[in-house]
Design a protein around this motif. Structure first.
Motif, PDB file in Angstrom:
ATOM      1  N   LYS A  93       0.815  -1.211   0.000  1.00 19.42           N
ATOM      2  CA  LYS A  93       0.000   0.000   0.000  1.00 19.42           C
ATOM      3  C   LYS A  93       0.850   1.264   0.000  1.00 19.42           C
ATOM      4  CE  LYS A  93      -3.441   2.466   2.790  1.00 19.42           C
ATOM      5  NZ  LYS A  93      -4.342   2.415   3.963  1.00 19.42           N
ATOM      6  N   GLU A  94       1.903   1.293   0.820  1.00 16.40           N
ATOM      7  CA  GLU A  94       2.708   2.504   0.967  1.00 16.40           C
ATOM      8  C   GLU A  94       3.383   2.885  -0.339  1.00 16.40           C
ATOM      9  OE1 GLU A  94       2.798  -0.097   2.994  1.00 16.40           O
ATOM     10  OE2 GLU A  94       1.765   0.788   4.726  1.00 16.40           O
ATOM     11  N   TYR A  95       3.954   1.880  -1.035  1.00 22.94           N
ATOM     12  CA  TYR A  95       4.627   2.166  -2.304  1.00 22.94           C
ATOM     13  C   TYR A  95       3.637   2.702  -3.331  1.00 22.94           C
ATOM     14  CZ  TYR A  95       6.736   1.628  -6.863  1.00 22.94           C
ATOM     15  OH  TYR A  95       7.173   1.880  -8.143  1.00 22.94           O
ATOM     16  N   VAL A  96       2.488   2.018  -3.461  1.00 23.04           N
ATOM     17  CA  VAL A  96       1.510   2.404  -4.482  1.00 23.04           C
ATOM     18  C   VAL A  96       0.987   3.817  -4.221  1.00 23.04           C
ATOM     19  CG1 VAL A  96      -0.757   1.887  -5.477  1.00 23.04           C
ATOM     20  CG2 VAL A  96       0.859   0.032  -5.021  1.00 23.04           C
ATOM     21  N   GLN A  97       0.711   4.145  -2.963  1.00 21.54           N
ATOM     22  CA  GLN A  97       0.215   5.486  -2.656  1.00 21.54           C
ATOM     23  C   GLN A  97       1.254   6.549  -2.991  1.00 21.54           C
ATOM     24  OE1 GLN A  97      -2.254   6.240   0.867  1.00 21.54           O
ATOM     25  NE2 GLN A  97      -0.809   7.856   1.441  1.00 21.54           N
ATOM     26  N   LYS A  98       2.512   6.315  -2.645  1.00 21.18           N
ATOM     27  CA  LYS A  98       3.577   7.275  -2.951  1.00 21.18           C
ATOM     28  C   LYS A  98       3.729   7.444  -4.460  1.00 21.18           C
ATOM     29  CE  LYS A  98       8.503   8.184  -1.958  1.00 21.18           C
ATOM     30  NZ  LYS A  98       8.990   8.256  -3.344  1.00 21.18           N
ATOM     31  N   MET A  99       3.697   6.324  -5.190  1.00 23.95           N
ATOM     32  CA  MET A  99       3.842   6.382  -6.636  1.00 23.95           C
ATOM     33  C   MET A  99       2.694   7.161  -7.266  1.00 23.95           C
ATOM     34  SD  MET A  99       2.577   5.062  -9.697  1.00 23.95           S
ATOM     35  CE  MET A  99       1.676   3.599  -9.162  1.00 23.95           C
ATOM     36  N   LEU A 100       1.450   6.872  -6.871  1.00 20.24           N
ATOM     37  CA  LEU A 100       0.295   7.555  -7.454  1.00 20.24           C
ATOM     38  C   LEU A 100       0.283   9.041  -7.094  1.00 20.24           C
ATOM     39  CD1 LEU A 100      -2.618   4.974  -7.012  1.00 20.24           C
ATOM     40  CD2 LEU A 100      -1.515   5.670  -9.138  1.00 20.24           C
ATOM     41  N   LYS A 101       0.658   9.367  -5.874  1.00 19.64           N
ATOM     42  CA  LYS A 101       0.707  10.772  -5.467  1.00 19.64           C
ATOM     43  C   LYS A 101       1.694  11.546  -6.327  1.00 19.64           C
ATOM     44  CE  LYS A 101       1.739  13.686  -1.418  1.00 19.64           C
ATOM     45  NZ  LYS A 101       0.621  14.602  -1.631  1.00 19.64           N
ATOM     46  N   GLU A 102       2.882  10.991  -6.531  1.00 19.03           N
ATOM     47  CA  GLU A 102       3.886  11.653  -7.359  1.00 19.03           C
ATOM     48  C   GLU A 102       3.443  11.745  -8.813  1.00 19.03           C
ATOM     49  OE1 GLU A 102       7.395   9.356  -6.701  1.00 19.03           O
ATOM     50  OE2 GLU A 102       7.814  10.251  -4.724  1.00 19.03           O
ATOM     51  N   LEU A 103       2.790  10.684  -9.315  1.00 13.39           N
ATOM     52  CA  LEU A 103       2.317  10.668 -10.696  1.00 13.39           C
ATOM     53  C   LEU A 103       1.231  11.712 -10.910  1.00 13.39           C
ATOM     54  CD1 LEU A 103       2.317   9.376 -13.516  1.00 13.39           C
ATOM     55  CD2 LEU A 103       0.721   7.651 -12.649  1.00 13.39           C
ATOM     56  N   LEU A 104       0.279  11.803  -9.979  1.00 14.26           N
ATOM     57  CA  LEU A 104      -0.797  12.790 -10.088  1.00 14.26           C
ATOM     58  C   LEU A 104      -0.246  14.210 -10.000  1.00 14.26           C
ATOM     59  CD1 LEU A 104      -3.592  11.111  -7.934  1.00 14.26           C
ATOM     60  CD2 LEU A 104      -3.657  11.514 -10.402  1.00 14.26           C
ATOM     61  N   GLU A 105       0.627  14.449  -9.060  1.00 13.83           N
ATOM     62  CA  GLU A 105       1.187  15.788  -8.897  1.00 13.83           C
ATOM     63  C   GLU A 105       1.983  16.212 -10.120  1.00 13.83           C
ATOM     64  OE1 GLU A 105       3.382  15.487  -5.270  1.00 13.83           O
ATOM     65  OE2 GLU A 105       1.629  15.864  -3.995  1.00 13.83           O
ATOM     66  N   ASP A 106       2.746  15.287 -10.693  1.00  9.20           N
ATOM     67  CA  ASP A 106       3.526  15.594 -11.894  1.00  9.20           C
ATOM     68  C   ASP A 106       2.608  15.888 -13.074  1.00  9.20           C
ATOM     69  OD1 ASP A 106       6.110  15.667 -13.375  1.00  9.20           O
ATOM     70  OD2 ASP A 106       5.239  13.948 -14.423  1.00  9.20           O
ATOM     71  N   THR A 107       1.529  15.117 -13.191  1.00  5.77           N
ATOM     72  CA  THR A 107       0.570  15.309 -14.290  1.00  5.77           C
ATOM     73  C   THR A 107      -0.114  16.665 -14.179  1.00  5.77           C
ATOM     74  OG1 THR A 107       0.162  12.930 -14.457  1.00  5.77           O
ATOM     75  CG2 THR A 107      -1.522  14.400 -15.366  1.00  5.77           C
TER      76      THR A 107
END
Length: 304
Positions: A41-55
């Protein structure tokens, strides 16, 4: 302006597409793996947060401008799993409408351009998913490499290893797959396959990657390689048949989109699968995906 985000959360990468509500693509982006069962869960949340913010930064819009986020990813079939993914998405700071579903469903939307039809995926693993005009859905396969995934790259690779071992033991004839796979893995003897499978840390992806060498052996005229590939095609046909028959799509014209390295790039598997489909379901058209699963998530978000 209101926007929709569609996400295809894969086992090796995550694809994202941002579109406006009229269906115009604004931009595409990519992140890391998204499977909560394998990555946590922790990895996926960090990855999605960074992906959304970058987008959002690249598009110069805010999180509040995104009205719907649709994500299709493996490992969210149970209500408890969907709740975990919902919490992950909320943890990124997104508070708009969320649609969470299996990646096969978003692939269906992208593959056939709408809600009705069938999607067959055969890469490292395999799964088939379909929906009819009445809204009924059916899934077959997708049980993972230990229980199922028949007709997948893993299925082909592990069967090749099995036939090499039988040839080495003298149980059946030797195969051209032996030299090709041993050279690829830098092994001196078939006995080295024990180390590769059980102790080297090789996972399903590494075993699935051997499928291309089975295809090479087939092209050299190896009958055992051909046998494995023809059986893989038949297993994929049986998986698709279960979906087609359940949804009663055998009685009408419909599209079956295919996706994945095995069903798209392996000529023997692809041709045999199409032959079986044409013989048994002449009204169903086998086609490549019209769009990818990330765009399918956008379409699903627009529809819902």
């Amino acid at each position: 302006m209101n926007y929709i985000i569609g996400i295809d959360g894969g086992g090796t990468k995550t694809a994202l597409k941002l579109a406006d509500v009229d269906g115009k693509l604004i931009l595409s982006n990519e992140g890391g793996p998204c499977n909560i069962n394998s990555m946590g869960k922790e990895y996926v949340q960090k990855m999605l947060k960074e992906l959304l913010e970058d987008t959002l930064s690249k598009a110069e819009i805010s999180m509040e401008d995104v009205k719907t986020l649709c994500i299709g990813t493996a490992g969210v079939d149970r209500p408890d799993d969907k709740k975990i993914m919902e919490d992950i998405i909320r943890g990124t700071g997104y508070s708009g409408r969320t649609i969470i579903t299996n990646d096969a469903e978003t692939a269906l939307y992208g593959g056939v351009g709408g809600a009705e039809g069938v999607i067959l995926i055969s890469g490292t693993g395999s799964i088939c998913f379909g929906r009819n005009s009445e809204g009924e859905t059916k899934r077959a396969g997708g049980w993972g490499h230990i229980i199922g995934d028949e007709g997948s790259g893993y299925y082909i690779g592990i069967n090749a290893i099995n036939r090499i071992a039988k040839g080495y033991d003298g149980i059946e004839e030797k195969t051209a797959m032996t030299d090709l796979i041993l050279e690829h893995l830098n092994l001196k003897s078939p006995q080295g396959l024990i180390e590769f499978v059980y102790r080297s840390g090789a996972g399903k992806s590494e075993i699935a990657s051997l499928a291309k060498l089975v295809d090479e052996a087939y092209k050299q005229g190896d009958t055992l390689a051909e046998e494995i590939l023809l059986r893989a095609a038949f297993e994929l046909f049986l998986t698709a048949k279960a979906v087609i028959d359940y949804l009663k799509l055998n009685r009408k014209e419909a599209f079956l989109a295919v996706n994945g390295s095995v069903i798209e790039k392996n000529e023997c598997v692809s041709n045999e699968f199409k032959r079986l489909m044409n013989k048994n379901y002449p009204l169903i058209k086998v086609t490549s995906m019209k769009n990818d699963a990330a765009w399918g998530a956008v379409l699903m978000g627009m529809k819902n």
